[in-house]
Design a protein around this motif. Structure first.
Motif, PDB file in Angstrom:
ATOM      1  N   ALA A  19       0.832  -1.211   0.000  1.00  0.00           N
ATOM      2  CA  ALA A  19       0.000   0.000   0.000  1.00  0.00           C
ATOM      3  C   ALA A  19       0.866   1.260   0.000  1.00  0.00           C
ATOM      4  CB  ALA A  19      -0.912  -0.002   1.221  1.00  0.00           C
ATOM      5  N   LEU A  20       0.424   2.244  -0.764  1.00  0.00           N
ATOM      6  CA  LEU A  20       1.144   3.518  -0.855  1.00  0.00           C
ATOM      7  C   LEU A  20       0.196   4.641  -0.483  1.00  0.00           C
ATOM      8  CD1 LEU A  20       3.617   5.227  -1.713  1.00  0.00           C
ATOM      9  CD2 LEU A  20       2.654   5.234  -4.032  1.00  0.00           C
ATOM     10  N   THR A  21       0.499   5.347   0.601  1.00  0.00           N
ATOM     11  CA  THR A  21      -0.309   6.484   1.022  1.00  0.00           C
ATOM     12  C   THR A  21       0.270   7.752   0.410  1.00  0.00           C
ATOM     13  OG1 THR A  21      -0.971   5.418   3.087  1.00  0.00           O
ATOM     14  CG2 THR A  21      -1.178   7.813   2.980  1.00  0.00           C
ATOM     15  N   VAL A  22      -0.537   8.429  -0.422  1.00  0.00           N
ATOM     16  CA  VAL A  22      -0.087   9.594  -1.169  1.00  0.00           C
ATOM     17  C   VAL A  22      -0.487  10.894  -0.478  1.00  0.00           C
ATOM     18  CG1 VAL A  22      -0.167  10.729  -3.434  1.00  0.00           C
ATOM     19  CG2 VAL A  22      -0.251   8.243  -3.286  1.00  0.00           C
ATOM     20  N   LEU A  23      -1.629  10.886   0.203  1.00  0.00           N
ATOM     21  CA  LEU A  23      -2.070  12.048   0.975  1.00  0.00           C
ATOM     22  C   LEU A  23      -2.264  11.622   2.425  1.00  0.00           C
ATOM     23  CD1 LEU A  23      -4.794  13.578  -1.413  1.00  0.00           C
ATOM     24  CD2 LEU A  23      -2.372  14.209  -1.249  1.00  0.00           C
ATOM     25  N   HIS A  24      -1.842  12.484   3.340  1.00  0.00           N
ATOM     26  CA  HIS A  24      -1.868  12.156   4.759  1.00  0.00           C
ATOM     27  C   HIS A  24      -2.688  13.177   5.541  1.00  0.00           C
ATOM     28  CE1 HIS A  24       1.469   9.143   4.523  1.00  0.00           C
ATOM     29  NE2 HIS A  24       1.879   9.920   3.540  1.00  0.00           N
ATOM     30  N   ASP A  25      -3.904  12.810   5.937  1.00  0.00           N
ATOM     31  CA  ASP A  25      -4.700  13.570   6.913  1.00  0.00           C
ATOM     32  C   ASP A  25      -4.726  15.074   6.605  1.00  0.00           C
ATOM     33  OD1 ASP A  25      -6.340  13.718   9.145  1.00  0.00           O
ATOM     34  OD2 ASP A  25      -4.663  14.126  10.498  1.00  0.00           O
ATOM     35  N   LEU A  26      -5.146  15.419   5.376  1.00  0.00           N
ATOM     36  CA  LEU A  26      -5.124  16.818   4.937  1.00  0.00           C
ATOM     37  C   LEU A  26      -6.380  17.574   5.345  1.00  0.00           C
ATOM     38  CD1 LEU A  26      -3.738  16.792   1.272  1.00  0.00           C
ATOM     39  CD2 LEU A  26      -2.536  17.339   3.367  1.00  0.00           C
ATOM     40  N   ASP A  27      -6.188  18.779   5.843  1.00  0.00           N
ATOM     41  CA  ASP A  27      -7.257  19.755   6.039  1.00  0.00           C
ATOM     42  C   ASP A  27      -6.932  20.951   5.157  1.00  0.00           C
ATOM     43  OD1 ASP A  27      -8.678  18.315   8.023  1.00  0.00           O
ATOM     44  OD2 ASP A  27      -7.332  19.065   9.578  1.00  0.00           O
ATOM     45  N   LEU A  28      -7.877  21.337   4.297  1.00  0.00           N
ATOM     46  CA  LEU A  28      -7.622  22.433   3.365  1.00  0.00           C
ATOM     47  C   LEU A  28      -8.941  23.035   2.921  1.00  0.00           C
ATOM     48  CD1 LEU A  28      -5.233  23.803   1.766  1.00  0.00           C
ATOM     49  CD2 LEU A  28      -5.826  22.277  -0.125  1.00  0.00           C
ATOM     50  N   GLY A  29      -8.972  24.360   2.807  1.00  0.00           N
ATOM     51  CA  GLY A  29     -10.156  25.033   2.298  1.00  0.00           C
ATOM     52  C   GLY A  29      -9.806  25.943   1.139  1.00  0.00           C
ATOM     53  N   VAL A  30     -10.725  26.057   0.182  1.00  0.00           N
ATOM     54  CA  VAL A  30     -10.574  26.961  -0.949  1.00  0.00           C
ATOM     55  C   VAL A  30     -11.745  27.929  -0.943  1.00  0.00           C
ATOM     56  CG1 VAL A  30     -10.411  27.180  -3.456  1.00  0.00           C
ATOM     57  CG2 VAL A  30      -9.404  25.188  -2.314  1.00  0.00           C
ATOM     58  N   GLU A  31     -11.427  29.221  -0.851  1.00  0.00           N
ATOM     59  CA  GLU A  31     -12.461  30.259  -0.818  1.00  0.00           C
ATOM     60  C   GLU A  31     -12.897  30.632  -2.222  1.00  0.00           C
ATOM     61  OE1 GLU A  31     -13.740  32.778   1.657  1.00  0.00           O
ATOM     62  OE2 GLU A  31     -13.500  31.061   2.989  1.00  0.00           O
ATOM     63  N   ALA A  32     -14.146  31.060  -2.354  1.00  0.00           N
ATOM     64  CA  ALA A  32     -14.607  31.627  -3.612  1.00  0.00           C
ATOM     65  C   ALA A  32     -13.725  32.819  -3.963  1.00  0.00           C
ATOM     66  CB  ALA A  32     -16.065  32.064  -3.497  1.00  0.00           C
ATOM     67  N   ARG A 216       4.717  18.421   0.518  1.00  0.00           N
ATOM     68  CA  ARG A 216       5.857  17.508   0.563  1.00  0.00           C
ATOM     69  C   ARG A 216       5.395  16.223   1.234  1.00  0.00           C
ATOM     70  NH1 ARG A 216      11.194  17.957  -0.279  1.00  0.00           N
ATOM     71  NH2 ARG A 216      10.964  20.206  -0.549  1.00  0.00           N
ATOM     72  N   ASP A 217       5.697  15.097   0.591  1.00  0.00           N
ATOM     73  CA  ASP A 217       5.368  13.783   1.143  1.00  0.00           C
ATOM     74  C   ASP A 217       3.898  13.664   1.528  1.00  0.00           C
ATOM     75  OD1 ASP A 217       8.037  13.024   0.861  1.00  0.00           O
ATOM     76  OD2 ASP A 217       8.558  13.781   2.852  1.00  0.00           O
ATOM     77  N   GLY A 218       3.024  14.229   0.693  1.00  0.00           N
ATOM     78  CA  GLY A 218       1.587  14.064   0.905  1.00  0.00           C
ATOM     79  C   GLY A 218       0.986  14.930   1.989  1.00  0.00           C
ATOM     80  N   ARG A 219       1.736  15.910   2.447  1.00  0.00           N
ATOM     81  CA  ARG A 219       1.248  16.807   3.493  1.00  0.00           C
ATOM     82  C   ARG A 219       1.420  18.253   3.063  1.00  0.00           C
ATOM     83  NH1 ARG A 219       3.755  12.499   6.120  1.00  0.00           N
ATOM     84  NH2 ARG A 219       2.497  11.508   7.775  1.00  0.00           N
ATOM     85  N   VAL A 220       0.568  19.129   3.593  1.00  0.00           N
ATOM     86  CA  VAL A 220       0.732  20.561   3.347  1.00  0.00           C
ATOM     87  C   VAL A 220       1.850  21.062   4.244  1.00  0.00           C
ATOM     88  CG1 VAL A 220      -0.319  22.840   3.529  1.00  0.00           C
ATOM     89  CG2 VAL A 220      -1.651  20.934   2.634  1.00  0.00           C
ATOM     90  N   GLU A 221       2.931  21.496   3.618  1.00  0.00           N
ATOM     91  CA  GLU A 221       4.090  21.980   4.361  1.00  0.00           C
ATOM     92  C   GLU A 221       3.934  23.444   4.734  1.00  0.00           C
ATOM     93  OE1 GLU A 221       8.692  20.842   3.816  1.00  0.00           O
ATOM     94  OE2 GLU A 221       7.913  22.107   2.188  1.00  0.00           O
ATOM     95  N   HIS A 222       3.302  24.225   3.842  1.00  0.00           N
ATOM     96  CA  HIS A 222       3.111  25.646   4.102  1.00  0.00           C
ATOM     97  C   HIS A 222       1.967  26.165   3.243  1.00  0.00           C
ATOM     98  CE1 HIS A 222       4.042  29.696   5.356  1.00  0.00           C
ATOM     99  NE2 HIS A 222       4.159  30.094   4.101  1.00  0.00           N
ATOM    100  N   ASP A 223       1.203  27.092   3.788  1.00  0.00           N
ATOM    101  CA  ASP A 223       0.101  27.738   3.071  1.00  0.00           C
ATOM    102  C   ASP A 223       0.221  29.231   3.345  1.00  0.00           C
ATOM    103  OD1 ASP A 223      -2.293  28.649   2.000  1.00  0.00           O
ATOM    104  OD2 ASP A 223      -3.508  27.063   2.886  1.00  0.00           O
ATOM    105  N   THR A 224       0.447  30.015   2.280  1.00  0.00           N
ATOM    106  CA  THR A 224       0.687  31.440   2.478  1.00  0.00           C
ATOM    107  C   THR A 224      -0.556  32.203   2.918  1.00  0.00           C
ATOM    108  OG1 THR A 224       0.271  31.896   0.131  1.00  0.00           O
ATOM    109  CG2 THR A 224       2.566  31.495   0.794  1.00  0.00           C
ATOM    110  N   CYS A 225      -1.722  31.627   2.669  1.00  0.00           N
ATOM    111  CA  CYS A 225      -2.970  32.304   3.054  1.00  0.00           C
ATOM    112  C   CYS A 225      -3.990  31.241   3.431  1.00  0.00           C
ATOM    113  CB  CYS A 225      -3.482  33.164   1.900  1.00  0.00           C
ATOM    114  SG  CYS A 225      -4.916  34.179   2.290  1.00  0.00           S
ATOM    115  N   PRO A 226      -3.778  30.578   4.548  1.00  0.00           N
ATOM    116  CA  PRO A 226      -4.595  29.407   4.873  1.00  0.00           C
ATOM    117  C   PRO A 226      -6.071  29.740   5.053  1.00  0.00           C
ATOM    118  CG  PRO A 226      -3.277  30.072   6.769  1.00  0.00           C
ATOM    119  CD  PRO A 226      -2.797  30.873   5.596  1.00  0.00           C
ATOM    120  N   VAL A 227      -6.909  28.878   4.496  1.00  0.00           N
ATOM    121  CA  VAL A 227      -8.359  28.970   4.678  1.00  0.00           C
ATOM    122  C   VAL A 227      -8.794  27.685   5.361  1.00  0.00           C
ATOM    123  CG1 VAL A 227     -10.596  29.134   3.543  1.00  0.00           C
ATOM    124  CG2 VAL A 227      -8.643  30.403   2.635  1.00  0.00           C
TER     125      VAL A 227
END
Length: 236
Positions: A19-32, A216-227
């Motif tokens: 098994a290969l895990t490509v995304l790890h426990d991501l929380d992310l929002g995209v605003e209109a 990086r490695d399936g995780r959000v390393e940095h978000d310049t304007c997190p939502v």
């Protein structure tokens, strides 16, 4: 308004020791109205993230919400409807049919909405005018440059008025001038109010956009304007 929300999203391919895990426990929002680049090295999971956001692939765990609706639990038919009505896709490959004109290729973007042919063609002409290719509507992909083909692909993605435009390496097959023209088009669309997410490995492209999510490695390393995604309708 947060239009796309990922809550604890994991994506794993295969089972058992392989098994290969490509995304790890991501929380992310995209605003209109967001204009966002997703960057990272090869294998970081950025294209998989785009596919999950665009309901092209289901997460292994977690929830994906679009405009408040949980798409994770939807049937395949319902997901197809979400993609056809609310989402527009632009890929590195143009996926245009060589034997059909630019106008017909764009009009095909409305086939799954049951729009009659005269109306499909009318909207396709408007979309081609919007990307500056109205005069080339009758040309086939073999008669167009790479940059023009990608603009046709953008017009096809826009023809049904999607709420979010998702682009995966949209300049990857283009020369520098053609790529810049496509990015200029994205800039204009964003100024007109479009919500756009661009996956790219090119830091120069990312530098043009107001929000950058680094992976990086399936995780959000940095978000310049997190939502942050809302917690509405999410249970542990």
């Amino acid at each position: 308004m947060t239009v796309v929300e990922l809550h604890g999203v994991t994506k794993t391919y295969g089972t058992g020791p392989a098994a290969l895990t490509v995304l790890h426990d991501l929380d992310l929002g995209v605003e209109a109205g967001d204009y966002m680049a997703v960057v990272g090295p090869s294998g970081s999971g950025k294209s998989t993230l785009l596919h999950v956001m665009g309901a092209l692939d289901r997460p292994s765990t977690g929830r994906v919400r679009f405009a408040g609706d949980d798409v994770t639990a939807m049937s395949d038919a319902a997901l197809s409807r979400v993609r056809a009505v609310h989402l527009g896709f632009v890929f590195q490959q143009f996926f245009l049919l060589d034997g059909r004109s630019a106008l017909e290729n764009v009009a095909d973007g409305l086939l799954y909405q049951g729009v009659r042919r005269p109306e499909r063609l009318r909207r396709a002409r408007e979309a081609l005018d919007r990307v500056g290719l109205g005069a080339r509507a009758g040309h086939t992909p073999t008669e167009l440059s790479g940059g023009e083909c990608q603009r046709v692909a953008v017009a096809r993605a826009l023809v049904h008025g999607p709420r979010v435009l998702l682009a995966d390496e949209p300049t990857g097959n283009l020369d520098q001038a053609s790529g810049a023209a496509v990015l200029d088009l994205f800039d204009t669309l964003h100024e007109e109010g479009a919500t756009i997410v661009v996956v790219t490995h090119d830091e120069h492209i990312a530098g043009r956009l107001p929000r950058v999510v680094s992976m990086r490695d399936g995780r959000v390393e940095h978000d310049t304007c997190p939502v942050p995604p809302s917690s509405a309708g999410v249970t542990s």
